[in-house]
Design a protein around this motif. Structure first.
Motif, PDB file in Angstrom:
ATOM      1  N   GLN A 196       0.833  -1.200   0.000  1.00 18.49           N
ATOM      2  CA  GLN A 196       0.000   0.000   0.000  1.00 18.49           C
ATOM      3  C   GLN A 196       0.873   1.257   0.000  1.00 18.49           C
ATOM      4  O   GLN A 196       2.029   1.228   0.452  1.00 18.49           O
ATOM      5  CB  GLN A 196      -0.911   0.011   1.225  1.00 18.49           C
ATOM      6  CG  GLN A 196      -2.030  -1.002   1.158  1.00 18.49           C
ATOM      7  CD  GLN A 196      -3.021  -0.841   2.286  1.00 18.49           C
ATOM      8  OE1 GLN A 196      -2.672  -0.382   3.373  1.00 18.49           O
ATOM      9  NE2 GLN A 196      -4.278  -1.199   2.040  1.00 18.49           N
ATOM     10  N   ALA A 197       0.318   2.322  -0.489  1.00 22.99           N
ATOM     11  CA  ALA A 197       1.021   3.605  -0.474  1.00 22.99           C
ATOM     12  C   ALA A 197       1.467   3.934   0.949  1.00 22.99           C
ATOM     13  O   ALA A 197       0.717   3.734   1.909  1.00 22.99           O
ATOM     14  CB  ALA A 197       0.125   4.704  -1.017  1.00 22.99           C
ATOM     15  N   GLY A 198       2.693   4.402   1.061  1.00 21.37           N
ATOM     16  CA  GLY A 198       3.264   4.678   2.365  1.00 21.37           C
ATOM     17  C   GLY A 198       4.044   3.528   2.955  1.00 21.37           C
ATOM     18  O   GLY A 198       4.745   3.697   3.960  1.00 21.37           O
ATOM     19  N   GLY A 199       3.920   2.373   2.346  1.00 19.45           N
ATOM     20  CA  GLY A 199       4.611   1.195   2.841  1.00 19.45           C
ATOM     21  C   GLY A 199       6.056   1.129   2.375  1.00 19.45           C
ATOM     22  O   GLY A 199       6.575   2.054   1.756  1.00 19.45           O
ATOM     23  N   SER A 200       6.696   0.003   2.679  1.00 16.43           N
ATOM     24  CA  SER A 200       8.101  -0.159   2.335  1.00 16.43           C
ATOM     25  C   SER A 200       8.364  -1.556   1.778  1.00 16.43           C
ATOM     26  O   SER A 200       7.609  -2.502   2.037  1.00 16.43           O
ATOM     27  CB  SER A 200       8.978   0.099   3.560  1.00 16.43           C
ATOM     28  OG  SER A 200       8.679  -0.828   4.588  1.00 16.43           O
ATOM     29  N   LEU A 201       9.428  -1.650   1.027  1.00 17.73           N
ATOM     30  CA  LEU A 201       9.911  -2.917   0.479  1.00 17.73           C
ATOM     31  C   LEU A 201      11.423  -2.845   0.399  1.00 17.73           C
ATOM     32  O   LEU A 201      11.999  -1.754   0.295  1.00 17.73           O
ATOM     33  CB  LEU A 201       9.369  -3.159  -0.934  1.00 17.73           C
ATOM     34  CG  LEU A 201       7.941  -3.653  -1.120  1.00 17.73           C
ATOM     35  CD1 LEU A 201       7.588  -3.666  -2.612  1.00 17.73           C
ATOM     36  CD2 LEU A 201       7.751  -5.035  -0.519  1.00 17.73           C
ATOM     37  N   ARG A 202      12.062  -4.002   0.422  1.00 17.94           N
ATOM     38  CA  ARG A 202      13.502  -4.055   0.190  1.00 17.94           C
ATOM     39  C   ARG A 202      13.791  -5.020  -0.944  1.00 17.94           C
ATOM     40  O   ARG A 202      13.411  -6.197  -0.876  1.00 17.94           O
ATOM     41  CB  ARG A 202      14.267  -4.491   1.431  1.00 17.94           C
ATOM     42  CG  ARG A 202      15.782  -4.338   1.263  1.00 17.94           C
ATOM     43  CD  ARG A 202      16.574  -4.696   2.490  1.00 17.94           C
ATOM     44  NE  ARG A 202      16.759  -6.121   2.634  1.00 17.94           N
ATOM     45  CZ  ARG A 202      17.775  -6.682   3.301  1.00 17.94           C
ATOM     46  NH1 ARG A 202      18.677  -5.904   3.883  1.00 17.94           N
ATOM     47  NH2 ARG A 202      17.857  -7.986   3.413  1.00 17.94           N
TER      48      ARG A 202
END
Length: 123
Positions: free
Chosen positions: A11-17
């Protein structure tokens, strides 16, 4: 030569690596980078890092939100992405260059490419 992983739906505002492991000749690269390509658009530069010294480069739209890093022992680079936006949605590619250069923003200067990993950011 390059194996990218870590994409997904967030979702918008989230994070991933994202991760990119090197092997073979790509192991001897001078710098590595991340590019992305959204549907109907050109592949664009996102970030790059010089293996020796760790100098980093970013495109303006991701500065302060994305961080590129390296693990020399694992021959792996990462792209930590925070505060993701729907406009970050794209297939993300890692790439490696054997050239001793700082022209890291040009995709033509990269010799090896990973297979791409999809990042989708929902609003």
């Amino acid at each position: 030569q390059l194996q990218a992983s870590g994409g997904g739906l967030v979702q918008a505002g989230g994070s991933l690596r994202l991760s990119c492991a090197t092997s073979g000749r790509a192991f001897s690269s001078y710098y590595m980078g991340w590019f992305r390509q959204a549907p109907g658009k050109e592949r664009e530069f996102v970030a790059a890092i010089i293996w020796s010294g760790g100098t980093t480069y970013y495109t303006e739209s991701v500065k302060g939100r994305f961080t590129i890093s390296r693990d020399n022992a694992k021959n792996t680079i990462y792209l930590q992405m925070y505060s993701l936006k729907p406009e970050d949605t794209a297939v993300y590619y890692c790439a490696a260059s054997l050239r001793v250069s700082t022209l890291v923003r040009r995709k033509e200067n990269y010799d090896y490419w990973g297979q791409g990993t999809q990042v989708t950011v929902s609003s």
